[in-house]
Design a protein around this motif. Structure first.
Motif, mmCIF file in Angstrom:
data_model
loop_
_atom_site.group_PDB
_atom_site.id
_atom_site.type_symbol
_atom_site.label_atom_id
_atom_site.label_comp_id
_atom_site.label_asym_id
_atom_site.label_seq_id
_atom_site.Cartn_x
_atom_site.Cartn_y
_atom_site.Cartn_z
ATOM 1 N N CYS A 45 -6.789 -15.027 10.882
ATOM 2 C CA CYS A 45 -5.801 -16.119 10.854
ATOM 3 C C CYS A 45 -5.932 -17.007 12.087
ATOM 4 C CB CYS A 45 -4.392 -15.549 10.761
ATOM 5 S SG CYS A 45 -3.915 -15.030 9.099
ATOM 6 N N ALA A 46 -6.104 -16.381 13.242
ATOM 7 C CA ALA A 46 -6.267 -17.160 14.467
ATOM 8 C C ALA A 46 -7.537 -17.996 14.424
ATOM 9 C CB ALA A 46 -6.274 -16.224 15.673
ATOM 10 N N SER A 47 -8.598 -17.434 13.842
ATOM 11 C CA SER A 47 -9.852 -18.173 13.741
ATOM 12 C C SER A 47 -9.726 -19.354 12.789
ATOM 13 C CB SER A 47 -10.964 -17.230 13.267
ATOM 14 O OG SER A 47 -12.162 -17.923 13.060
ATOM 15 N N GLN A 48 -8.970 -19.186 11.720
ATOM 16 C CA GLN A 48 -8.792 -20.286 10.766
ATOM 17 C C GLN A 48 -8.020 -21.440 11.390
ATOM 18 O OE1 GLN A 48 -6.010 -19.851 7.513
ATOM 19 N NE2 GLN A 48 -7.548 -20.544 6.051
ATOM 20 N N ILE A 49 -7.084 -21.140 12.270
ATOM 21 C CA ILE A 49 -6.305 -22.202 12.913
ATOM 22 C C ILE A 49 -7.188 -23.022 13.847
ATOM 23 C CG2 ILE A 49 -4.397 -22.651 14.496
ATOM 24 C CD1 ILE A 49 -3.017 -20.182 13.357
ATOM 25 N N LEU B 20 -0.524 -10.158 5.251
ATOM 26 C CA LEU B 20 -0.429 -9.001 6.137
ATOM 27 C C LEU B 20 -0.357 -9.436 7.599
ATOM 28 C CD1 LEU B 20 -0.505 -5.899 6.482
ATOM 29 C CD2 LEU B 20 -3.003 -6.079 6.619
ATOM 30 N N ALA B 21 -1.066 -10.494 7.969
ATOM 31 C CA ALA B 21 -1.112 -10.939 9.365
ATOM 32 C C ALA B 21 0.269 -11.332 9.888
ATOM 33 C CB ALA B 21 -2.081 -12.113 9.507
ATOM 34 N N PHE B 22 1.147 -11.857 9.022
ATOM 35 C CA PHE B 22 2.471 -12.317 9.446
ATOM 36 C C PHE B 22 3.592 -11.388 8.954
ATOM 37 C CE2 PHE B 22 -0.195 -16.052 9.592
ATOM 38 C CZ PHE B 22 0.237 -16.716 10.728
ATOM 39 N N SER B 23 3.242 -10.200 8.470
ATOM 40 C CA SER B 23 4.266 -9.309 7.903
ATOM 41 C C SER B 23 5.156 -8.694 8.984
ATOM 42 C CB SER B 23 3.596 -8.208 7.083
ATOM 43 O OG SER B 23 2.729 -7.433 7.908
ATOM 44 N N THR C 216 3.674 -12.242 14.614
ATOM 45 C CA THR C 216 2.748 -13.358 14.487
ATOM 46 C C THR C 216 1.402 -12.968 15.094
ATOM 47 O OG1 THR C 216 3.535 -14.245 16.604
ATOM 48 C CG2 THR C 216 4.580 -15.085 14.598
ATOM 49 N N PRO C 217 0.299 -13.583 14.651
ATOM 50 C CA PRO C 217 -1.007 -13.254 15.225
ATOM 51 C C PRO C 217 -1.016 -13.459 16.739
ATOM 52 C CG PRO C 217 -1.281 -14.533 13.220
ATOM 53 C CD PRO C 217 0.187 -14.515 13.508
ATOM 54 N N MET D 42 -4.739 -4.559 10.210
ATOM 55 C CA MET D 42 -3.855 -5.568 10.787
ATOM 56 C C MET D 42 -4.604 -6.420 11.819
ATOM 57 S SD MET D 42 -0.874 -6.972 10.923
ATOM 58 C CE MET D 42 0.262 -5.811 10.130
ATOM 59 N N PHE D 43 -5.444 -5.781 12.621
ATOM 60 C CA PHE D 43 -6.216 -6.522 13.630
ATOM 61 C C PHE D 43 -7.156 -7.540 12.965
ATOM 62 C CE2 PHE D 43 -10.094 -6.984 16.151
ATOM 63 C CZ PHE D 43 -9.570 -7.463 17.340
#
Length: 363
Positions: free
Chosen positions: A85-89, A39-42, A45-46, A78-79
């Motif tokens: 996702c940003a936190s995982q990176i 969903l984050a990249f649907s 991009t984040p 979505m938020f």
């Protein structure tokens, strides 16, 4: 192991919490959006906020049918997805122990437990609590905070069963693969031993199990499922049964005979006594002989430490004497664990627990 970004159960739970309906959730899944990561990249991009029309299109082909409340729900979902996702990176960049842990979210955990109840029909799962380091599975040397009481074969079997269920829950191996290894260990205690030897005891079973896990830690580079669907840990458990360096710990040990010598020494001396006509003269010399050279190097049988218990505690923390027979394999039939007899307290001479010393798991 599914993280919160890859877990479908966590995605469904979060969507329903934010107010999306079941038909809207099904529509997202039909479009291939079944977890937070997808969903984050649907749409973007984040870090880039998608437009309202793009968000409405995820819920209905006609954007005018989407209400303000429904738009708010999909925007929150979505938020969450983009933020996670940003936190995982950022996590791998810090190289901390927390970043190396695989998180199992509660929703995913609950779903797997329900699946276990369906697959493992013959096992009663109610009343059991499975805690894996606060929903994190880590492999490292730590100081144990809690101890599992293992003083008999039943408690050992129950501990093995809990471990098999935990590994099946974390999907590092199947319950059947782990239980096959456990049955192999426990069956050795029932195998007949050669004359003069005893079957493996619980201490040998635990030593073999520890040696097996050390061997697997050396061989396995990853616990992730392979492309063909097999789990490396399950295959490694099967291989342990034919590993001589591991199975060596299950070799039957000779029966210790040193503990019976003090009792049999006195009858042998009586059998070798002289004829009745000379007994009186010999008896007069016995007290002096016992105090002199004849007793040198031969301590009295009374109070002598059996070979099996050399190096262990003779008194508990309160200064009370502990029973030798209770701590040896032959046992004491006068009382049970935690009580006492004429020879002393029935407690472990290693750790002072309510079990014999030969069953103690403390190194």
């Amino acid at each position: 192991m599914a993280t919160i970004l890859e877990s479908e159960a966590a995605f469904s739970a979060r969507a329903l919490e934010h107010g999306l309906s079941v038909p809207h959730l099904d529509r997202l899944k039909d479009q291939g959006l079944a977890n937070m990561s997808k969903l984050a990249f649907s749409l973007t991009t984040p870090g880039t906020v998608p437009s309202d029309d793009a968000l409405k299109a995820l819920l209905d082909d006609n954007v005018d049918n989407v209400t303000v409340g429904q738009l708010s729900s999909i925007r929150r979902l979505m938020f969450d997805a983009q933020t996670l996702c940003a936190s995982q990176i950022k996590t791998p960049l810090h190289e901390t122990d927390a970043g190396k842990k695989a998180e199992l979210v509660p929703a995913e955990r609950a779903t797997r437990i329900e699946n276990q109840k369906v697959r493992l029909q013959g096992i009663e799962l109610t009343g059991k609590a499975l805690v894996l380091d606060y929903i994190n599975l880590t492999v490292k040397d730590v100081v144990p905070k809690d101890k599992c009481q293992i003083s008999n074969e039943l408690q050992l079997h129950q501990a093995f069963t809990r471990r098999a269920l935990a590994c099946d829950l974390m999907q590092v191996c199947t319950y059947r693969e782990m239980e096959r290894w456990h049955r192999h260990l426990l069956d050795q205690m029932q195998s007949p031993a050669p004359p003069g030897f005893r079957p493996p005891n619980m201490e040998q079973i635990l030593r073999t199990d520890r040696a097996g896990w050390v061997k697997m830690a050396e061989r396995l580079l990853s616990l992730k499922r392979k492309a063909d669907g097999t789990l490396p840990l399950g295959q490694a458990l099967t291989a342990l049964q034919s590993d001589p360096s591991v199975m060596f710990h299950l070799v039957p040990l000779p029966i210790e005979k040193g503990t019976t010598q003090p009792k049999t020494a006195a009858p042998k001396a009586d059998d070798a006594a002289p004829k009745p006509s000379n007994v009186k003269k010999k008896d007069k010399l016995k007290p002096a002989k016992g105090r002199g050279k004849g007793a040198k190097g031969k301590p009295s049988a009374k109070g002598k430490m059996p070979t099996e218990l050399i190096g262990l505690h003779q008194q508990d923390k309160s200064g009370r004497r502990m029973c030798y027979n209770f701590n040896m394999h032959k046992g004491c039939d006068q009382a049970t664990a935690g009580q006492s007899c004429q020879k002393g307290m029935h407690s472990c001479m290693k750790c002072f627990g309510a079990h014999p010393a030969y069953q103690c798991t403390m190194a």
